[in-house]
Write a protein that holds these residues in place. Sequence first.
Motif, PDB file in Angstrom:
ATOM      1  N   PHE A  44      15.977 -24.605 -56.843  1.00 46.69           N
ATOM      2  CA  PHE A  44      16.342 -24.106 -58.170  1.00 46.69           C
ATOM      3  C   PHE A  44      15.284 -23.079 -58.570  1.00 46.69           C
ATOM      4  O   PHE A  44      14.156 -23.428 -58.891  1.00 46.69           O
ATOM      5  CB  PHE A  44      16.381 -25.278 -59.142  1.00 46.69           C
ATOM      6  CG  PHE A  44      17.187 -25.058 -60.398  1.00 46.69           C
ATOM      7  CD1 PHE A  44      17.705 -23.819 -60.753  1.00 46.69           C
ATOM      8  CD2 PHE A  44      17.426 -26.122 -61.241  1.00 46.69           C
ATOM      9  CE1 PHE A  44      18.439 -23.647 -61.909  1.00 46.69           C
ATOM     10  CE2 PHE A  44      18.162 -25.977 -62.405  1.00 46.69           C
ATOM     11  CZ  PHE A  44      18.667 -24.731 -62.742  1.00 46.69           C
ATOM     12  N   TYR A  45      15.659 -21.808 -58.521  1.00 49.62           N
ATOM     13  CA  TYR A  45      14.714 -20.712 -58.752  1.00 49.62           C
ATOM     14  C   TYR A  45      15.139 -19.828 -59.918  1.00 49.62           C
ATOM     15  O   TYR A  45      16.317 -19.482 -60.036  1.00 49.62           O
ATOM     16  CB  TYR A  45      14.621 -19.803 -57.514  1.00 49.62           C
ATOM     17  CG  TYR A  45      13.938 -20.434 -56.344  1.00 49.62           C
ATOM     18  CD1 TYR A  45      12.566 -20.264 -56.145  1.00 49.62           C
ATOM     19  CD2 TYR A  45      14.652 -21.188 -55.421  1.00 49.62           C
ATOM     20  CE1 TYR A  45      11.935 -20.842 -55.049  1.00 49.62           C
ATOM     21  CE2 TYR A  45      14.028 -21.759 -54.327  1.00 49.62           C
ATOM     22  CZ  TYR A  45      12.668 -21.577 -54.148  1.00 49.62           C
ATOM     23  OH  TYR A  45      12.039 -22.149 -53.069  1.00 49.62           O
ATOM     24  N   LYS A  46      14.177 -19.435 -60.713  1.00 55.15           N
ATOM     25  CA  LYS A  46      14.418 -18.375 -61.686  1.00 55.15           C
ATOM     26  C   LYS A  46      14.089 -17.057 -61.001  1.00 55.15           C
ATOM     27  O   LYS A  46      13.249 -16.997 -60.096  1.00 55.15           O
ATOM     28  CB  LYS A  46      13.595 -18.566 -62.952  1.00 55.15           C
ATOM     29  CG  LYS A  46      12.103 -18.566 -62.761  1.00 55.15           C
ATOM     30  CD  LYS A  46      11.392 -18.874 -64.073  1.00 55.15           C
ATOM     31  CE  LYS A  46       9.903 -19.104 -63.832  1.00 55.15           C
ATOM     32  NZ  LYS A  46       9.235 -19.499 -65.068  1.00 55.15           N
ATOM     33  N   ILE A  47      14.773 -16.025 -61.419  1.00 51.70           N
ATOM     34  CA  ILE A  47      14.583 -14.695 -60.865  1.00 51.70           C
ATOM     35  C   ILE A  47      13.900 -13.856 -61.938  1.00 51.70           C
ATOM     36  O   ILE A  47      14.403 -13.747 -63.064  1.00 51.70           O
ATOM     37  CB  ILE A  47      15.936 -14.068 -60.470  1.00 51.70           C
ATOM     38  CG1 ILE A  47      16.691 -14.974 -59.491  1.00 51.70           C
ATOM     39  CG2 ILE A  47      15.739 -12.663 -59.906  1.00 51.70           C
ATOM     40  CD1 ILE A  47      18.155 -14.636 -59.316  1.00 51.70           C
ATOM     41  N   LEU A  48      12.766 -13.282 -61.585  1.00 55.67           N
ATOM     42  CA  LEU A  48      12.005 -12.463 -62.516  1.00 55.67           C
ATOM     43  C   LEU A  48      11.971 -11.018 -62.027  1.00 55.67           C
ATOM     44  O   LEU A  48      11.709 -10.763 -60.853  1.00 55.67           O
ATOM     45  CB  LEU A  48      10.576 -12.983 -62.645  1.00 55.67           C
ATOM     46  CG  LEU A  48      10.427 -14.438 -63.100  1.00 55.67           C
ATOM     47  CD1 LEU A  48       8.975 -14.885 -62.997  1.00 55.67           C
ATOM     48  CD2 LEU A  48      10.931 -14.609 -64.522  1.00 55.67           C
ATOM     49  N   PHE A  53      12.580 -12.691 -67.268  1.00 57.47           N
ATOM     50  CA  PHE A  53      13.651 -13.550 -66.768  1.00 57.47           C
ATOM     51  C   PHE A  53      14.921 -12.727 -66.604  1.00 57.47           C
ATOM     52  O   PHE A  53      15.429 -12.148 -67.560  1.00 57.47           O
ATOM     53  CB  PHE A  53      13.891 -14.716 -67.738  1.00 57.47           C
ATOM     54  CG  PHE A  53      15.011 -15.618 -67.322  1.00 57.47           C
ATOM     55  CD1 PHE A  53      14.798 -16.646 -66.415  1.00 57.47           C
ATOM     56  CD2 PHE A  53      16.289 -15.449 -67.841  1.00 57.47           C
ATOM     57  CE1 PHE A  53      15.831 -17.492 -66.023  1.00 57.47           C
ATOM     58  CE2 PHE A  53      17.327 -16.283 -67.459  1.00 57.47           C
ATOM     59  CZ  PHE A  53      17.092 -17.303 -66.552  1.00 57.47           C
ATOM     60  N   ALA A  54      15.428 -12.648 -65.369  1.00 59.19           N
ATOM     61  CA  ALA A  54      16.639 -11.887 -65.074  1.00 59.19           C
ATOM     62  C   ALA A  54      17.809 -12.788 -64.709  1.00 59.19           C
ATOM     63  O   ALA A  54      18.962 -12.377 -64.816  1.00 59.19           O
ATOM     64  CB  ALA A  54      16.375 -10.902 -63.940  1.00 59.19           C
ATOM     65  N   GLY A  55      17.518 -14.018 -64.268  1.00 57.48           N
ATOM     66  CA  GLY A  55      18.589 -14.913 -63.863  1.00 57.48           C
ATOM     67  C   GLY A  55      18.050 -16.096 -63.097  1.00 57.48           C
ATOM     68  O   GLY A  55      16.855 -16.401 -63.146  1.00 57.48           O
ATOM     69  N   TYR A  56      18.951 -16.765 -62.393  1.00 58.00           N
ATOM     70  CA  TYR A  56      18.555 -17.913 -61.574  1.00 58.00           C
ATOM     71  C   TYR A  56      19.505 -18.051 -60.395  1.00 58.00           C
ATOM     72  O   TYR A  56      20.601 -17.490 -60.381  1.00 58.00           O
ATOM     73  CB  TYR A  56      18.536 -19.209 -62.399  1.00 58.00           C
ATOM     74  CG  TYR A  56      19.913 -19.749 -62.676  1.00 58.00           C
ATOM     75  CD1 TYR A  56      20.539 -20.608 -61.764  1.00 58.00           C
ATOM     76  CD2 TYR A  56      20.613 -19.397 -63.823  1.00 58.00           C
ATOM     77  CE1 TYR A  56      21.828 -21.082 -62.003  1.00 58.00           C
ATOM     78  CE2 TYR A  56      21.890 -19.867 -64.063  1.00 58.00           C
ATOM     79  CZ  TYR A  56      22.484 -20.703 -63.142  1.00 58.00           C
ATOM     80  OH  TYR A  56      23.753 -21.166 -63.369  1.00 58.00           O
ATOM     81  N   ILE A  57      19.061 -18.821 -59.416  1.00 60.99           N
ATOM     82  CA  ILE A  57      19.903 -19.211 -58.294  1.00 60.99           C
ATOM     83  C   ILE A  57      19.602 -20.674 -58.001  1.00 60.99           C
ATOM     84  O   ILE A  57      18.450 -21.109 -58.099  1.00 60.99           O
ATOM     85  CB  ILE A  57      19.695 -18.316 -57.047  1.00 60.99           C
ATOM     86  CG1 ILE A  57      20.716 -18.669 -55.954  1.00 60.99           C
ATOM     87  CG2 ILE A  57      18.263 -18.380 -56.560  1.00 60.99           C
ATOM     88  CD1 ILE A  57      20.809 -17.613 -54.859  1.00 60.99           C
ATOM     89  N   LEU A  58      20.642 -21.437 -57.697  1.00 61.71           N
ATOM     90  CA  LEU A  58      20.519 -22.868 -57.423  1.00 61.71           C
ATOM     91  C   LEU A  58      21.249 -23.178 -56.124  1.00 61.71           C
ATOM     92  O   LEU A  58      22.446 -22.912 -55.998  1.00 61.71           O
ATOM     93  CB  LEU A  58      21.122 -23.673 -58.579  1.00 61.71           C
ATOM     94  CG  LEU A  58      21.288 -25.175 -58.407  1.00 61.71           C
ATOM     95  CD1 LEU A  58      19.967 -25.870 -58.131  1.00 61.71           C
ATOM     96  CD2 LEU A  58      21.960 -25.766 -59.641  1.00 61.71           C
ATOM     97  N   ILE A  71      24.713 -19.079 -59.283  1.00 64.31           N
ATOM     98  CA  ILE A  71      23.854 -17.904 -59.434  1.00 64.31           C
ATOM     99  C   ILE A  71      24.330 -17.190 -60.689  1.00 64.31           C
ATOM    100  O   ILE A  71      25.531 -17.114 -60.944  1.00 64.31           O
ATOM    101  CB  ILE A  71      23.914 -16.978 -58.200  1.00 64.31           C
ATOM    102  CG1 ILE A  71      22.958 -15.797 -58.362  1.00 64.31           C
ATOM    103  CG2 ILE A  71      25.318 -16.539 -57.909  1.00 64.31           C
ATOM    104  CD1 ILE A  71      22.840 -14.921 -57.125  1.00 64.31           C
ATOM    105  N   ALA A  72      23.387 -16.712 -61.480  1.00 63.27           N
ATOM    106  CA  ALA A  72      23.739 -15.962 -62.686  1.00 63.27           C
ATOM    107  C   ALA A  72      22.635 -14.963 -62.987  1.00 63.27           C
ATOM    108  O   ALA A  72      21.453 -15.265 -62.823  1.00 63.27           O
ATOM    109  CB  ALA A  72      23.943 -16.900 -63.875  1.00 63.27           C
ATOM    110  N   LEU A  73      23.053 -13.787 -63.428  1.00 61.94           N
ATOM    111  CA  LEU A  73      22.125 -12.746 -63.834  1.00 61.94           C
ATOM    112  C   LEU A  73      22.439 -12.312 -65.254  1.00 61.94           C
ATOM    113  O   LEU A  73      23.618 -12.196 -65.626  1.00 61.94           O
ATOM    114  CB  LEU A  73      22.230 -11.522 -62.927  1.00 61.94           C
ATOM    115  CG  LEU A  73      21.732 -11.663 -61.507  1.00 61.94           C
ATOM    116  CD1 LEU A  73      22.005 -10.375 -60.741  1.00 61.94           C
ATOM    117  CD2 LEU A  73      20.254 -11.983 -61.481  1.00 61.94           C
TER     118      LEU A  73
END
Length: 142
Positions: A44-48, A53-58, A71-73
């Motif tokens: 479970f990662y946040k995307i920076l 904060f730009a989004g996440y992927i799980l 996944i969401a941006l």
Amino acid sequence: MQFEHVSPDDFNEILALESSSFNQYDMMNREDLDWYLDKYGPGFYKILETGVFAGYILFFIQDGEGYMESIALDRKFRGRGIADLAVEFMITKMKNENVPVLKLHVRIENIAARALYEKHGFILAGTEEGIYADGSPACVYS
């Protein structure tokens, strides 16, 4: 771009993203986030993007197979190739764990997501009924 493990401190941003990205049947709530973080935290990662904060992927591994849950941006970060990098990041993580199969479900009508997955080598394996809370079917990719 950076990928960092999600913590409960990130939940407010993720919840805001969920409500702007998904319909009422697909979005996660705080209880869902707690459950996924507890059970599948290593994937479970946040995307920076430049620290923002730009989004996440799980994603996770279960019974020897990889699965991408979500996944969401943020809309302002879309169209910059970030989703491509996030999917590549996930694929690399799975390869490093010697996971032979990676699967995901996506709404049939989500053409943009389907194109993203196909671009990265996912193959449509069929459809599955009743995947979503509203009873809608999903495309199954592997």
